[in-house]
Scaffold this motif. Structure first.
Motif, mmCIF file in Angstrom:
data_model
loop_
_atom_site.group_PDB
_atom_site.id
_atom_site.type_symbol
_atom_site.label_atom_id
_atom_site.label_comp_id
_atom_site.label_asym_id
_atom_site.label_seq_id
_atom_site.Cartn_x
_atom_site.Cartn_y
_atom_site.Cartn_z
ATOM 1 N N LYS A 16 7.721 -5.347 2.780
ATOM 2 C CA LYS A 16 8.048 -6.203 1.628
ATOM 3 C C LYS A 16 7.580 -7.634 1.853
ATOM 4 O O LYS A 16 7.060 -8.281 0.937
ATOM 5 C CB LYS A 16 9.551 -6.164 1.347
ATOM 6 C CG LYS A 16 10.029 -4.843 0.771
ATOM 7 C CD LYS A 16 11.443 -4.932 0.224
ATOM 8 C CE LYS A 16 12.463 -5.026 1.314
ATOM 9 N NZ LYS A 16 13.860 -4.954 0.783
ATOM 10 N N ALA A 17 7.743 -8.121 3.070
ATOM 11 C CA ALA A 17 7.288 -9.479 3.386
ATOM 12 C C ALA A 17 5.771 -9.579 3.261
ATOM 13 O O ALA A 17 5.240 -10.589 2.763
ATOM 14 C CB ALA A 17 7.740 -9.865 4.789
ATOM 15 N N ALA A 18 5.061 -8.541 3.685
ATOM 16 C CA ALA A 18 3.597 -8.538 3.580
ATOM 17 C C ALA A 18 3.157 -8.547 2.123
ATOM 18 O O ALA A 18 2.198 -9.239 1.754
ATOM 19 C CB ALA A 18 3.025 -7.322 4.311
ATOM 20 N N VAL A 19 3.841 -7.797 1.260
ATOM 21 C CA VAL A 19 3.496 -7.769 -0.161
ATOM 22 C C VAL A 19 3.741 -9.134 -0.798
ATOM 23 O O VAL A 19 2.926 -9.617 -1.593
ATOM 24 C CB VAL A 19 4.303 -6.670 -0.897
ATOM 25 C CG1 VAL A 19 4.107 -6.772 -2.411
ATOM 26 C CG2 VAL A 19 3.889 -5.290 -0.414
ATOM 27 N N ILE A 20 4.846 -9.779 -0.433
ATOM 28 C CA ILE A 20 5.186 -11.089 -1.004
ATOM 29 C C ILE A 20 4.113 -12.125 -0.662
ATOM 30 O O ILE A 20 3.718 -12.939 -1.506
ATOM 31 C CB ILE A 20 6.569 -11.551 -0.500
ATOM 32 C CG1 ILE A 20 7.671 -10.683 -1.141
ATOM 33 C CG2 ILE A 20 6.807 -13.034 -0.831
ATOM 34 C CD1 ILE A 20 9.055 -10.934 -0.579
ATOM 35 N N ARG A 21 3.609 -12.077 0.571
ATOM 36 C CA ARG A 21 2.571 -13.054 0.951
ATOM 37 C C ARG A 21 1.156 -12.533 0.642
ATOM 38 O O ARG A 21 0.165 -13.124 1.061
ATOM 39 C CB ARG A 21 2.691 -13.430 2.429
ATOM 40 C CG ARG A 21 2.454 -12.317 3.414
ATOM 41 C CD ARG A 21 2.510 -12.839 4.852
ATOM 42 N NE ARG A 21 2.216 -11.791 5.817
ATOM 43 C CZ ARG A 21 3.122 -11.022 6.395
ATOM 44 N NH1 ARG A 21 4.405 -11.206 6.109
ATOM 45 N NH2 ARG A 21 2.772 -10.085 7.266
ATOM 46 N N LYS A 22 1.092 -11.407 -0.085
ATOM 47 C CA LYS A 22 -0.173 -10.796 -0.542
ATOM 48 C C LYS A 22 -1.074 -10.370 0.610
ATOM 49 O O LYS A 22 -2.297 -10.384 0.501
ATOM 50 C CB LYS A 22 -0.922 -11.756 -1.482
ATOM 51 C CG LYS A 22 -0.144 -12.085 -2.749
ATOM 52 C CD LYS A 22 -0.934 -12.975 -3.688
ATOM 53 C CE LYS A 22 -0.138 -13.254 -4.960
ATOM 54 N NZ LYS A 22 -0.893 -14.101 -5.909
ATOM 55 N N ASP A 23 -0.444 -9.976 1.700
ATOM 56 C CA ASP A 23 -1.171 -9.424 2.844
ATOM 57 C C ASP A 23 -1.202 -7.902 2.668
ATOM 58 O O ASP A 23 -0.476 -7.157 3.341
ATOM 59 C CB ASP A 23 -0.472 -9.816 4.148
ATOM 60 C CG ASP A 23 -1.222 -9.324 5.380
ATOM 61 O OD1 ASP A 23 -2.302 -8.705 5.219
ATOM 62 O OD2 ASP A 23 -0.717 -9.530 6.503
ATOM 63 N N TYR A 24 -2.052 -7.453 1.752
ATOM 64 C CA TYR A 24 -2.040 -6.034 1.369
ATOM 65 C C TYR A 24 -2.596 -5.130 2.463
ATOM 66 O O TYR A 24 -2.250 -3.943 2.513
ATOM 67 C CB TYR A 24 -2.808 -5.852 0.063
ATOM 68 C CG TYR A 24 -2.226 -6.641 -1.086
ATOM 69 C CD1 TYR A 24 -0.863 -6.663 -1.316
ATOM 70 C CD2 TYR A 24 -3.053 -7.387 -1.940
ATOM 71 C CE1 TYR A 24 -0.312 -7.398 -2.360
ATOM 72 C CE2 TYR A 24 -2.517 -8.125 -2.982
ATOM 73 C CZ TYR A 24 -1.154 -8.125 -3.189
ATOM 74 O OH TYR A 24 -0.609 -8.860 -4.212
ATOM 75 N N ASP A 25 -3.432 -5.645 3.335
ATOM 76 C CA ASP A 25 -3.942 -4.841 4.446
ATOM 77 C C ASP A 25 -2.800 -4.438 5.378
ATOM 78 O O ASP A 25 -2.702 -3.279 5.795
ATOM 79 C CB ASP A 25 -5.009 -5.613 5.220
ATOM 80 C CG ASP A 25 -6.302 -5.774 4.432
ATOM 81 O OD1 ASP A 25 -6.525 -4.961 3.505
ATOM 82 O OD2 ASP A 25 -7.065 -6.703 4.723
ATOM 83 N N THR A 26 -1.943 -5.409 5.693
ATOM 84 C CA THR A 26 -0.791 -5.102 6.548
ATOM 85 C C THR A 26 0.161 -4.138 5.856
ATOM 86 O O THR A 26 0.663 -3.191 6.466
ATOM 87 C CB THR A 26 -0.051 -6.401 6.924
ATOM 88 O OG1 THR A 26 -0.933 -7.249 7.664
ATOM 89 C CG2 THR A 26 1.180 -6.102 7.761
ATOM 90 N N ALA A 27 0.395 -4.369 4.571
ATOM 91 C CA ALA A 27 1.296 -3.493 3.814
ATOM 92 C C ALA A 27 0.752 -2.065 3.774
ATOM 93 O O ALA A 27 1.502 -1.095 3.929
ATOM 94 C CB ALA A 27 1.480 -4.032 2.394
#
Length: 267
Positions: free
Chosen positions: A16-27
């Protein structure tokens, strides 16, 4: 809390934190890990066993798949969207009253309806509508998709494109952009068959572009074989196709007369 449930909760928070910061690769990297961990819960579909932490497990699994569906929209991946939606669907249809309704349910159901409309899967669109409750049909997300389908079927393409300005949620923009392209392709196909050429201003107006440059860029896409010349858009492909469809009339007449003679002999 169960140790496995704790591990899933912690990993889910990272997603969820990755999605919020738009780090879609990590998500995207974390999502398969969560799905593998979920396979250890027998309380989830299709088994639905009554375990000690069944309600918690069902709730977090539904939450994970909802985030997965929205993540696929951000990634602009239609195929993955469909796969994750099908994994999520049993949590909406088969759990019954074991969990309270998710606040994201209608938003995601509306996204799926919009996807079916973009893919021109109209029969499946209406089948999905029939499975919804009367309350869901009154929800803004569902009504948005239904109104778009009605406008699309009526050929009111201007209403379809203007709906992009009044999105019920920002996640709808991806599918709305795809639908706008589908609409323009439909109009372009009609123009190719109806006209040899159009003035740039008329073509821009019919294709609902806001500038000549957008029209020029569109004309250069794919294999349209349009030519911008002397202030007009010339539909070369349409003219070439028309020339290729000459009917061999003399050959057909000869064959028909031959068949008639053979019938007379039989009689």
């Amino acid at each position: 809390m169960d140790s496995k449930l704790t591990e899933i909760s912690q990993t889910f928070e990272r997603l969820k934190a990755a999605v919020i910061r738009k780090d879609y690769d990590t998500a995207t990297r974390l999502l398969p890990q969560l799905k593998v961990l979920l396979t250890g819960f027998t309380s989830l579909p299709p088994l639905f066993e009554q375990t000690r932490n069944a309600l918690q497990e069902l709730a977090i699994a539904r939450d994970i798949y909802e985030h997965a569906v929205v993540l696929r929209v951000h990634m602009e991946d239609e195929e993955a969207f469909e796969r994750d939606f099908l994994q999520l669907k049993p949590y909406y249809t088969d759990i019954g009253d074991r969990l309270p309704q998710s606040p994201r349910e209608c938003l995601i159901l509306g996204l799926n309806l919009l996807r079916l409309l973009v893919q021109n899967r109209i029969a499946e669109f209406h089948t999905a509508l029939e499975l919804l409750s009367p309350a869901a049909l009154q929800n803004q997300y569902i009504k948005h998709a239904v109104e778009l389908e009605q406008s699309f079927m009526e050929g009111a393409y201007n209403r379809v494109l203007s709906a992009r300005q009044t999105l019920p949620d920002e996640t709808y923009r991806y599918f709305m952009d795809l639908l706008a392209k589908t609409v323009r392709d439909e109009i372009a196909g009609c123009c190719e068959k109806a006209f040899d050429y159009l003035s740039i201003s008329d073509a821009r107006q019919m294709l609902l572009f806001s500038s000549d440059q957008e029209l020029v860029e569109y004309s250069q896409e794919e294999d349209r074989q349009w030519e911008i010349k002397d202030g007009s858009v010339v539909f070369k492909k349409a003219k070439e196709a028309a020339n290729c469809k000459e009917i061999p009339s003399l050959q057909l007449i000869s064959q028909t007369l031959s068949y008639a003679r053979e019938l007379e002999r039989i009689v």
